[in-house]
Write an enzyme that holds these catalytic residues in place. Structure first.
Site, PDB file in Angstrom:
ATOM      1  N   LYS A  39       7.199  24.034-102.641  1.00 26.56           N
ATOM      2  CA  LYS A  39       6.587  25.353-102.872  1.00 26.56           C
ATOM      3  C   LYS A  39       5.298  25.494-102.067  1.00 26.56           C
ATOM      4  O   LYS A  39       4.721  24.479-101.633  1.00 26.56           O
ATOM      5  CB  LYS A  39       6.311  25.536-104.367  1.00 26.56           C
ATOM      6  CG  LYS A  39       5.359  24.508-104.979  1.00 26.56           C
ATOM      7  CD  LYS A  39       5.371  24.555-106.503  1.00 26.56           C
ATOM      8  CE  LYS A  39       4.402  23.534-107.080  1.00 26.56           C
ATOM      9  NZ  LYS A  39       4.570  23.389-108.535  1.00 26.56           N
ATOM     10  N   ARG A 138       3.408  27.529-120.808  1.00 27.22           N
ATOM     11  CA  ARG A 138       3.417  28.375-119.613  1.00 27.22           C
ATOM     12  C   ARG A 138       4.712  29.200-119.655  1.00 27.22           C
ATOM     13  O   ARG A 138       4.769  30.189-120.358  1.00 27.22           O
ATOM     14  CB  ARG A 138       3.295  27.484-118.370  1.00 27.22           C
ATOM     15  CG  ARG A 138       3.030  28.234-117.085  1.00 27.22           C
ATOM     16  CD  ARG A 138       2.663  27.320-115.927  1.00 27.22           C
ATOM     17  NE  ARG A 138       3.734  26.401-115.541  1.00 27.22           N
ATOM     18  CZ  ARG A 138       3.631  25.541-114.516  1.00 27.22           C
ATOM     19  NH1 ARG A 138       2.528  25.488-113.795  1.00 27.22           N
ATOM     20  NH2 ARG A 138       4.625  24.729-114.209  1.00 27.22           N
ATOM     21  N   HIS A 168       8.350  20.490-118.117  1.00 30.60           N
ATOM     22  CA  HIS A 168       7.276  20.055-117.208  1.00 30.60           C
ATOM     23  C   HIS A 168       6.148  19.419-118.013  1.00 30.60           C
ATOM     24  O   HIS A 168       5.746  19.953-119.044  1.00 30.60           O
ATOM     25  CB  HIS A 168       6.772  21.281-116.435  1.00 30.60           C
ATOM     26  CG  HIS A 168       5.848  20.965-115.309  1.00 30.60           C
ATOM     27  ND1 HIS A 168       6.090  19.985-114.384  1.00 30.60           N
ATOM     28  CD2 HIS A 168       4.661  21.519-114.942  1.00 30.60           C
ATOM     29  CE1 HIS A 168       5.101  19.952-113.496  1.00 30.60           C
ATOM     30  NE2 HIS A 168       4.223  20.863-113.813  1.00 30.60           N
ATOM     31  N   ARG A 227      11.220  15.493-110.024  1.00 30.27           N
ATOM     32  CA  ARG A 227      10.692  16.522-109.120  1.00 30.27           C
ATOM     33  C   ARG A 227       9.439  15.987-108.439  1.00 30.27           C
ATOM     34  O   ARG A 227       8.386  15.862-109.062  1.00 30.27           O
ATOM     35  CB  ARG A 227      10.374  17.806-109.896  1.00 30.27           C
ATOM     36  CG  ARG A 227      11.603  18.422-110.575  1.00 30.27           C
ATOM     37  CD  ARG A 227      11.278  19.770-111.173  1.00 30.27           C
ATOM     38  NE  ARG A 227      10.158  19.748-112.107  1.00 30.27           N
ATOM     39  CZ  ARG A 227      10.261  19.517-113.406  1.00 30.27           C
ATOM     40  NH1 ARG A 227      11.427  19.294-113.966  1.00 30.27           N
ATOM     41  NH2 ARG A 227       9.174  19.515-114.170  1.00 30.27           N
ATOM     42  N   TYR A 272     -26.319  30.950 -91.169  1.00 35.82           N
ATOM     43  CA  TYR A 272     -26.761  32.034 -92.043  1.00 35.82           C
ATOM     44  C   TYR A 272     -27.677  31.523 -93.149  1.00 35.82           C
ATOM     45  O   TYR A 272     -27.424  30.495 -93.760  1.00 35.82           O
ATOM     46  CB  TYR A 272     -25.552  32.700 -92.712  1.00 35.82           C
ATOM     47  CG  TYR A 272     -24.625  33.418 -91.763  1.00 35.82           C
ATOM     48  CD1 TYR A 272     -25.066  34.515 -91.034  1.00 35.82           C
ATOM     49  CD2 TYR A 272     -23.307  33.004 -91.608  1.00 35.82           C
ATOM     50  CE1 TYR A 272     -24.211  35.188 -90.165  1.00 35.82           C
ATOM     51  CE2 TYR A 272     -22.443  33.676 -90.753  1.00 35.82           C
ATOM     52  CZ  TYR A 272     -22.899  34.763 -90.032  1.00 35.82           C
ATOM     53  OH  TYR A 272     -22.053  35.426 -89.174  1.00 35.82           O
ATOM     54  N   CYS A 319     -19.517  28.937 -91.577  1.00 35.13           N
ATOM     55  CA  CYS A 319     -19.233  30.357 -91.319  1.00 35.13           C
ATOM     56  C   CYS A 319     -17.718  30.580 -91.374  1.00 35.13           C
ATOM     57  O   CYS A 319     -16.957  29.656 -91.623  1.00 35.13           O
ATOM     58  CB  CYS A 319     -19.755  30.781 -89.954  1.00 35.13           C
ATOM     59  SG  CYS A 319     -21.442  30.255 -89.606  1.00 35.13           S
ATOM     60  N   ASP A 321     -15.654  31.201 -88.899  1.00 32.34           N
ATOM     61  CA  ASP A 321     -14.889  30.627 -87.786  1.00 32.34           C
ATOM     62  C   ASP A 321     -15.586  29.454 -87.100  1.00 32.34           C
ATOM     63  O   ASP A 321     -15.080  28.956 -86.082  1.00 32.34           O
ATOM     64  CB  ASP A 321     -14.624  31.705 -86.727  1.00 32.34           C
ATOM     65  CG  ASP A 321     -14.282  33.033 -87.365  1.00 32.34           C
ATOM     66  OD1 ASP A 321     -13.242  33.096 -88.051  1.00 32.34           O
ATOM     67  OD2 ASP A 321     -15.076  33.979 -87.221  1.00 32.34           O
TER      68      ASP A 321
HETATM   69  C1  LIG Z   1       4.592  21.984-108.901  1.00 34.60           C
HETATM   70  C2  LIG Z   1       5.574  21.476-109.850  1.00 34.60           C
HETATM   71  C3  LIG Z   1       6.048  20.157-109.739  1.00 34.60           C
HETATM   72  C4  LIG Z   1       5.457  19.145-108.818  1.00 34.60           C
HETATM   73  O1  LIG Z   1       4.255  18.627-109.361  1.00 34.60           O
HETATM   74  P1  LIG Z   1       3.524  17.374-108.667  1.00 34.60           P
HETATM   75  O2  LIG Z   1       2.408  17.042-109.581  1.00 34.60           O
HETATM   76  O3  LIG Z   1       3.032  17.875-107.341  1.00 34.60           O
HETATM   77  O4  LIG Z   1       4.549  16.326-108.517  1.00 34.60           O
HETATM   78  C5  LIG Z   1       7.084  19.777-110.585  1.00 34.60           C
HETATM   79  N1  LIG Z   1       7.599  20.630-111.481  1.00 34.60           N
HETATM   80  C6  LIG Z   1       7.147  21.899-111.631  1.00 34.60           C
HETATM   81  C7  LIG Z   1       7.758  22.776-112.660  1.00 34.60           C
HETATM   82  C8  LIG Z   1       6.107  22.361-110.834  1.00 34.60           C
HETATM   83  O5  LIG Z   1       5.650  23.609-110.996  1.00 34.60           O
END
Ligand SMILES: *Cc1c(COP(=O)(O)O)cnc(C)c1O
Length: 398
Positions: A39, A138, A168, A227, A272, A319, A321
């Site tokens: 992602k 969430r 998660h 994941r 600046y 800055c 750039d």
């Molecule tokens: C982003 C995400 C992950 C990956 O998390 P890491 O800590 O980068 O391994 C896994 N599962 C879900 C649902 C996520 O949103």
């Protein structure tokens, strides 16, 4: 050859990506496969070349994106393995999503109905992954009657195939694993109830993130898939995980070149607001990157870069750039010298974690925020093989 990248570029070491994928696979159960989380354009690293590399590995089940557009872009670039959208997917894209065989995460009944209607209409099944909330609050259904009722509904509706179920962890990256283990237990109980109700197993059950891949205490959570996000990029989920548990190689470095070197004038300020005042003879060098490239302004007067293997502190404000560094103590410094903003130079190294800490940001966030204006240049065996540029989402081969 690569002068077009002299202003600044993000160097992506694809050999390091491959090393990290293999290192993660070493740590997981032989029955488990990897879902690579790419992602936000692979946490700012560039999703396409990374997915193309991983596409060839049999132990990679597929990829996870955050949005339909990310998933579709991977398909357009030839990715054929399964792609799961981790977040909510809005109905406007269901038809195209189903046609492209992209899997949505589902946790709302209205989503299921709309998916079913669209799938029937186009005569194709949609594979869904049910998202369960075991402690993030969430997205996701609760692992109780609410969740079972959604799964019952999914099982009943035409055009829907329950391919996966996932949850998660909120705190797997902490030293104390009690909370993650409690989430895992709640998830397992729920999955068992759901499978009993369905009278068949759900093929792809997953909950482990990077921290759970690395940490031995969470090895029990690997299930059918894990994941892998941050560790794919050779970065750490937190300071609390055991950094010795896995050999990761950082994938990204950020490089530029000095475009100006001059003697400072005593009595003048730098940048600046004159937040740095010149009170002694110093040599000042200008780096042509700034917060417009995602190099945070909060590094003003506190960050540093590497030049000729030595640290050069940032003086004055960063800055949009450009920014200035003090190179008084670096012998022989001159225009066009390479500047390392993230990465190694000789025996010195600036890690994303350190820059994150110095700038008051999280390492994940630092990587994601590196700007579109910085080309990503992909390397294999020390040679540049491809790059992306700011104005096209497509990869240029070298
Ligand atoms: C982003 C995400 C992950 C990956 O998390 P890491 O800590 O980068 O391994 C896994 N599962 C879900 C649902 C996520 O949103």
């Amino acid at each position: 050859m690569l002068e077009q990248f002299d202003r600044g570029y993000v160097r992506i070491d694809l050999d390091a990506v491959e090393h990290n994928i293999d290192a993660m696979y070493e740590r997981i159960d032989r029955k488990s496969s990897l879902i690579l989380v790419v992602k936000t354009d692979a946490y700012g690293h560039g999703a396409v070349p990374i997915a193309q590399l991983a596409e060839k590995k049999s132990f990679v089940w597929g990829f996870a994106a955050a949005t339909f557009e990310e998933a579709k872009h991977l398909r357009e670039c030839g990715i054929e393995k399964p792609i799961l959208i981790l977040g909510y997917t809005f109905p406007y894209c269901y038809e195209e999503m189903i046609a492209l065989d992209i899997r949505p995460a589902v946790f709302r009944e209205d989503t299921l109905k709309e998916l079913s209607r669209t799938a029937v209409e186009i005569g194709k099944k949609v594979k869904v992954h049910i998202k369960v909330d075991t402690g993030m609050s969430r997205i996701g259904v609760y692992p109780d009657e609410e969740g079972l009722s959604l799964i019952r509904e999914a099982n009943k509706l035409p055009g829907i195939e329950i391919e996966g179920v996932f949850t998660h962890f909120a705190r797997a990256d902490e030293a104390d694993k009690q909370s993650a283990l409690r989430q895992y237990e709640a998830f397992c109980r729920f999955v068992a109830d759901a499978e009993r109700m369905l009278g068949k197993p759900i093929p792809v059950r997953h909950c482990a993130n990077s921290a759970a891949i690395m940490e031995s205490e969470l090895a029990c959570t690997h299930m059918d898939c894990v994941r892998a996000g941050i560790t794919l990029y050779g970065l750490w989920p937190s300071d609390e995980v055991n950094h010795k548990a896995i050999d990761l190689k950082p994938v990204l470095s950020l490089r530029s070149r000095l475009i100006y070197v001059k003697e400072g004038r005593i009595g003048s300020g730098v940048s600046y607001g004159g937040t740095y005042q010149i009170t002694k003879p110093i040599k000042i060098a200008t780096v042509p990157l700034g917060y417009g490239d995602g190099y945070p302004r909060s590094l003003s007067n506190c960050g540093y870069v590497l030049i000729r293997g030595r640290k050069a502190p940032i003086i004055g404000r960063v800055c949009m750039d450009q920014f200035m560094v003090d190179v008084t103590d670096i012998p022989g410094v001159s225009c066009n010298d390479e500047v390392i903003l993230i990465g190694a130079d000789g025996s010195e190294r600036i890690s994303m974690e350190e820059l994150g800490n110095l700038s008051g940001r999280f390492n994940y966030e630092f990587a994601c925020d590196l700007g579109k204006r910085l080309p990503r240049v992909f390397y294999r065996r020390e040679s540049a093989v491809a790059y992306t540029d700011q104005f096209s989402s497509h990869l240029h081969r070298l």
